[in-house]
Scaffold this active site. Structure first.
Site, PDB file in Angstrom:
ATOM      1  N   CYS C  87       0.841  -1.195   0.000  1.00 47.50           N
ATOM      2  CA  CYS C  87       0.000   0.000   0.000  1.00 47.50           C
ATOM      3  C   CYS C  87       0.882   1.253   0.000  1.00 47.50           C
ATOM      4  O   CYS C  87       1.571   1.524  -0.964  1.00 47.50           O
ATOM      5  CB  CYS C  87      -0.953  -0.048   1.198  1.00 47.50           C
ATOM      6  SG  CYS C  87      -2.296   1.145   1.084  1.00 47.50           S
ATOM      7  N   HIS C 196      -3.512  -5.725   1.077  1.00 52.99           N
ATOM      8  CA  HIS C 196      -2.817  -5.933   2.342  1.00 52.99           C
ATOM      9  C   HIS C 196      -2.755  -7.398   2.750  1.00 52.99           C
ATOM     10  O   HIS C 196      -3.601  -7.852   3.514  1.00 52.99           O
ATOM     11  CB  HIS C 196      -3.522  -5.146   3.451  1.00 52.99           C
ATOM     12  CG  HIS C 196      -3.328  -3.676   3.364  1.00 52.99           C
ATOM     13  ND1 HIS C 196      -2.376  -3.016   4.096  1.00 52.99           N
ATOM     14  CD2 HIS C 196      -3.944  -2.742   2.611  1.00 52.99           C
ATOM     15  CE1 HIS C 196      -2.420  -1.717   3.814  1.00 52.99           C
ATOM     16  NE2 HIS C 196      -3.365  -1.514   2.914  1.00 52.99           N
ATOM     17  N   GLU C 198      -0.891  -8.626   4.913  1.00 49.86           N
ATOM     18  CA  GLU C 198      -0.655  -8.730   6.369  1.00 49.86           C
ATOM     19  C   GLU C 198      -1.961  -8.652   7.151  1.00 49.86           C
ATOM     20  O   GLU C 198      -1.978  -8.941   8.342  1.00 49.86           O
ATOM     21  CB  GLU C 198       0.337  -7.637   6.820  1.00 49.86           C
ATOM     22  CG  GLU C 198      -0.246  -6.262   7.094  1.00 49.86           C
ATOM     23  CD  GLU C 198      -0.563  -5.440   5.848  1.00 49.86           C
ATOM     24  OE1 GLU C 198      -0.709  -6.042   4.747  1.00 49.86           O
ATOM     25  OE2 GLU C 198      -0.688  -4.211   5.957  1.00 49.86           O
TER      26      GLU C 198
END
Ligand code: ADP
Ligand code: MG
Lengths: 79, 758, 225, 79
Positions: C87, C196, C198
């Site tokens: 990002c 994302h 994560e």
């Protein structure tokens, strides 16, 4: 002390979603006859007299604009 | 620039002062003169006028808060570490963790400048939470707008939503819930209520106060500018008229622009300061800027305070002391620091590039003294500014037309009876602005950041894991149906409380505390004060019955367009705790193969103030649904037990739109079809659209059905089997009525907001 | 052997805690790196996480790329250290010239937070080897300026060399050229993507655990190096 | 056909976090002597000759700028 203006615009071949949105909205709001809109950034700087044109160009190129997607113009205004 | 000093005030007792323009009444001004024994200086006048405003002094609402304290039981008090009167309430949730949360309004600024108004609303409430020594965990936003298709709503809503998102996203706080409600009464007065929740260790609770003579007062964060000093700019003009072209300060727009990046850095900076133990306390600068921070810190402490105003870092030139004291520039905090810790304090600020200036110190005396280049411009007893403002017992009168409103019940409204009409009504309702999917809004909010979000939109409650080792977590929901409150403010407020309580219960958490934001019309209107008083009593009595305390909140008066008040809107936020977030209950059905759908609670013919009456008939009248808080409590207990024992695979509370809407949402969120059977004892319309409170739709794995229903029976909770989940099916089928394709329902439910606002 | 993954924090970084958690889930050691400190602390790989570095008011990543730590990252990347930009991290890597192109305002002009399906186009990078080529994964996308833009010749080059790592499946969420969600450097060591991973490391707090594969891929890349 | 430029700037008394961020970054990047930076928007419109100044002013005021917090300048450029 000098005033400097830097205008930064998306390159013509790069998508400009913001300008596009404005252009699309205008007729809906009753404004006819606007055939194209592009939106960019406008910076107004106050600079010491020690700052020369080369430094300003450098600031615009390396920082205020991203040369991959944007064009820019630097101009000194007033005195 | 000539500055009005105390010396000057003493020698010019008759100088005319624009106190009325600053919102002070004649007797309030007289009282200030009496307190000081002289006329106030410009700076003092600015301070008193802001701090004695309705917003800061709660002068019309204060007397009613006793209902909250009087209804507290020992059970309720036990877990409260800080209550009404602090920046935000704090509750002990076990394992050494404490939670602090609060809702606050930013209604008027959001009408004037939707993006910045909403953004700074989020910023303000987050600073309240930081001031408690907590790490902010999440935000929520409870929004009310005029009619969905009104042109001005198209101006206000997208701006507000972008502002809430723009600020909250940049702070890195997940947005885990809220409300979006449309009603004509909010047309000229939208409501933007922001909630923030934070976590801290019990032993780290910091209540801001300025104690200990010699301690330093440090102002840190953004510079102070001319933002939001609209009213006070009259002091800088000769004529008091402001815009007279005299070269004096023009009347400025009372709009503030937020800088979320500065606030993000401020959060990290404060957390590090708390962690290093180098602050006595931190106070946020909110609505009344330095006036509020200095007078509140001083009156909460045991000494006086001296502030050197010329040390405040400014953003604008030529600001007067009065302007500096009343500036509402955002992203500023004030700390009390022992002298030996000042260097360490400054080092932390430097690490985060936060501007910090020592602007004063705690003194032996009892006065708040503010100087400007050695001249005394303020010399006041701080309590008279912060806490001893006027208190009003406003006249209260039940509105003359309340009986007529109640008499005009929904009984005469035409109800659909044919199967096709009922099905069509389900679709119409699902697509109506108040029931349609909120995704257009919530998609603009980051709900994932920090990795603790267990439930967020479209769940009934938001849920955050606060401890990765133990999986302990919290849940939150906010609710209020202003139409119910209009019909009966006492019952309506309790219905709001009941709904928020239920929304937390269906997530599997146990409700433990309440924060409220009371949005009403003008307190000078006896009918509005009646609504207000009724609502407060309803909340206080309801909280006592539920055994959960109100730990804080906010009052917003003067919400009206012209002389027409908004629907009375006491937004209720309920906080719950869950010992293990892994047993959370989701909203969507179909997660497990072979689920049975059960409806818990009683369904009565209750349509007063219902969404159906509103959408289909534009009708508001009658009485709201019956409140039964004992039932809500029982529901909560049953859901908790069901979730603990793995008996519940999904749950969704019934509220606006009734069972039909709950079914539509459970299917669409779970991306699963279902077959539903209605009861032959009651007409289909009532079963599908009634808004009786105290009901929940649950999905239980077939293997657990008997165990769960036995438990309900044993605990005397009415239940009824209303259907089965069918993962293979692409439709919601209602026996004897027909089928609705999920695709059609989805288009109706999800299409409305994008069509209105894209 | 313990794999050390550096996670950079700039003022305004938000998803550093999540990136560190994801690294730990993959059994790496997460090492905090500070924007103002050029010391990479001997890490084996670096993650430039999401957020709004310095507020990102001027242009996403425009200021962050000048941070002292980035000088070291650029140098280490030149020597083949695996670097992942997520990002805002992707934006910073583009601004820093580690990856070509730039990210602009979403075509819908709104910030978009949604669970997004991605197709794995290249499973030979240091960060994607654990996936099957052509697999579809579901991870959160949350950004306001996620539209990938580059000149036609750059896009042609990326496509021609198979350097598009992830592509959006279904409706294009932000106007990215060729539905590009993530790309890699010529040597496959530096990867940047807008979504994302994560935030998709366990189904409790994310839509899936599909994102974990990126961090496990890195473990392989470091251990096998 | 005419080209019109509209520059929109935050009002002087209003906080300008964007300009602020740039101003703070410049010295860190090694550029000295810039004493102030304000950042606004720059629009470039192509308009039919039928669009008069009043219409342009209206577009700027009601749509391109937010008069509560911004000032703007409309100018026709080139031909
Ligand atoms: N303004 C908002 N901000 C964030 N989430 C919202 C907002 N409005 C609605 N939501 C979320 O959308 C979902 C549906 O909202 P709503 O129908 O009002 O819930 P309920 O009827 O259960 O109170 C909930 O998860 C709610 O928290
Ligand atoms: Mg609900």
């Amino acid at each position: 002390m000098a005033r400097v203006v830097v205008d930064v615009m998306p390159k013509p071949e790069i998508l400009d979603p913001q300008g596009q949105a404005v252009a699309n909205a205008l007729p809906r709001l009753g404004f006819e006859g606007i055939t194209s809109v592009r939106q960019g950034k406008h910076f107004e700087l106050e600079v010491d007299d020690s700052v020369d044109d080369a430094a300003l160009e450098k600031i615009a190129e390396t920082f205020l604009a991203n040369p991959v997607i944007e064009d820019w113009v630097v101009r000194r205004v007033g005195a | 620039m000539s500055i009005d000093t105390v010396k000057n005030a003493e020698t010019t007792p008759d100088q005319e002062q624009p106190f009325r323009e600053l919102g002070l009444k004649d007797d309030e001004y007289a009282r200030i003169r009496e307190i000081l024994g002289r006329r106030p200086t410009d700076a003092e006048l600015a301070m008193y006028s802001i701090m004695w405003s309705e917003h800061c002094s709660y002068k019309s609402s204060k007397v009613h808060f006793r209902h909250f304290s009087e209804s507290l039981t020992d059970e309720m008090r036990a877990k409260m570490l800080a209550g009404i009167g602090e920046n935000a309430g704090v509750v002990d949730i076990g394992d050494g963790w404490a939670i602090t949360f609060k809702v606050e309004s930013h209604n008027h600024p959001s009408y004037v400048e939707p993006y910045q108004g909403a953004a700074t609303g989020v910023g303000g409430i987050v600073r309240d939470i930081i001031a408690m020594g907590a790490r902010p965990l999440a935000v929520m936003d409870s929004l009310r707008f005029g009619k969905a298709d009104a042109p001005d709503t198209r101006r206000v809503l997208p701006g507000v939503v972008a502002g809430v998102g723009g600020y909250g996203n940049c702070l890195g706080l997940p947005n885990i819930g809220g409300e979006v409600v449309f009603d004509e009464s909010y047309a000229g007065n939208p409501l933007v209520n922001a909630l923030c929740v934070g976590v801290l260790r019990v032993e780290d609770l910091h209540l801001a106060h300025a104690s200990g003579a010699g301690n330093k007062i440090i102002l840190f964060g953004a510079r102070t500018g001319l933002d939001g000093i609209g009213g006070v700019s009259v002091l800088a003009s000769d004529t008091f008229a402001g815009d007279d072209g005299s070269g004096k300060r023009k009347k400025l727009p009372a709009v503030q622009v937020g800088d979320p990046f500065t606030e993000k850095v401020l959060i990290e900076c404060c957390l590090e300061l708390f962690q290093q133990g180098i602050v006595v306390g931190i106070q946020d600068l909110g609505g009344a800027g330095l006036s509020c921070a200095t007078s509140e810190l001083a009156s909460a402490g045991d000494g006086g305070m001296h502030v050197y105003l010329e040390r405040v870092p400014l953003r604008a030139t030529g600001m007067t002391p009065a302007e500096i004291l009343s500036s509402e520039s955002q992203e500023r905090m004030c700390a009390v620091v022992a002298p030996e810790n000042v260097d360490a304090f400054m080092a932390v600020c430097a690490k985060w590039d936060v501007i910090a200036s020592e602007i004063g110190e705690v003194t032996e005396g009892e006065r708040l003294v503010i100087t400007w280049n050695d001249e005394v411009v303020v010399d006041v007893p701080p309590r008279t500014v912060a806490h001893e403002g006027p208190v009003y017992n406003r006249p209260i009168e039940r509105p003359a037309d309340q009986d007529a409103l109640i008499a005009n019940g929904p009984e005469s409204l035409a109800r659909p009876t044919a199967a096709a009409d009922i099905l069509k009504t389900i679709v119409t309702m699902a697509a109506s602005p108040n029931l349609a999917s909120r995704r257009w809004v919530t998609q603009q909010y980051d709900r994932y950041v920090r990795g603790g979000t267990v439930l967020a939109q479209p769940s009934d409650a938001g849920m955050i894991r606060i401890d990765e080792e133990t999986n302990r977590g919290i849940a939150l929901a906010t609710d209020c149906n202003g139409r119910f409150t209009k019909l009966d403010p006492y019952a309506g407020a309790q219905l709001a409380l009941a709904e928020a309580y239920r929304n937390v219960s269906v997530s599997g958490a146990t409700p433990i505390a309440v924060s409220d934001c009371l949005n009403f019309g003008s307190p000078e209107d006896p009918a509005v004060m009646w609504q207000f008083e009724q609502a407060i009593r309803g909340i206080a009595d309801g909280c006592r019955e539920l055994g959960i305390p109100v730990t804080g909140g906010n009052v917003s008066f003067y919400n009206q367009t012209g002389s027409t008040a908004i629907l009375p809107t006491p937004v209720i936020g309920v906080l719950g705790v869950i010992d293990d977030v892994r047993r959370r209950i989701p909203t969507g059905i179909g997660a497990e193969a072979g689920e049975t759908l059960l409806l818990l609670g009683d369904t009565r013919d209750e349509f007063g103030g219902s969404e159906w009456a509103h959408v289909v008939h534009g009708h508001l009248g009658g009485t709201p649904p019956k409140v039964d808080l004992a039932r809500e409590r029982l529901l909560g207990e049953v859901l908790l037990a069901g979730s603990r024992d793995g008996m519940v695979s999904a749950a969704h509370d019934l509220s606006d739109g009734g069972l039909a809407q709950a079914l539509v949402e459970a299917c669409l969120i779970g991306e699963t079809g279902a077959r539903v059977f209605l009861d032959s004892d009651q007409d289909a319309f009532t079963q599908l659209f009634s808004e009786s409170a105290g009901r929940v739709l649950v999905a239980v794995p077939r293997s657990e059905e008997l165990r769960f229903t036995d438990m309900c029976t044993a605990r005397q909770l009415p239940w009824r089997k209303v259907g089965v989940v069918d993962p293979e099916s692409e439709s919601l089928e209602i026996q004897d009525l027909g089928q609705l394709q999920l695709g059609e329902l989805r288009a109706a439910w999800e299409g409305t907001l994008p069509a209105l606002f894209d | 052997m313990s794999v050390r993954v550096g996670v950079i924090t700039f003022p305004g970084t938000l998803d550093d805690v999540d990136a560190a958690r994801a690294a730990r889930y993959a059994e790496a050691e997460a090492v905090p790196l500070w924007h103002g400190d050029p010391d990479l602390k001997g890490v084996d790989a670096v993650i430039v996480p999401g957020g709004f570095s310095y507020g990102d008011y001027l242009r996403c990543g425009a200021i962050a790329r000048f941070a002292p730590v980035m000088g070291s990252v650029i140098e280490a990347a030149g020597k083949g250290m695996p670097v992942l930009g997520i990002c805002n991290g992707f934006q910073i890597l583009c601004e820093a010239g580690l990856l070509p192109g730039a990210l602009i305002r979403n075509s819908g002009l709104h910030f978009v937070c949604k669970d997004q399906w991605l197709k794995v186009e290249n499973n030979t990078t240091a960060w994607s080897s654990r996936y099957e080529k052509g697999a579809e994964i579901l991870v959160p996308l949350k950004s306001g300026e996620g539209g990938y833009q580059a000149t036609q010749s750059t896009v042609d080059e990326l496509e021609g060399e198979g350097r598009v790592v992830f592509r959006y499946v279904g409706d294009n969420p932000n106007g990215s050229r060729n539905n590009i969600a993530g790309i890699t450097s010529a040597n496959g060591r530096v990867v940047g993507l807008m979504p994302h991973p994560e935030h998709a490391i366990d189904a409790l707090t994310g839509p899936t655990d599909d994102g974990l594969g990126m961090f496990l891929s890195l473990m392989d890349a470091v251990v096998n190096a």
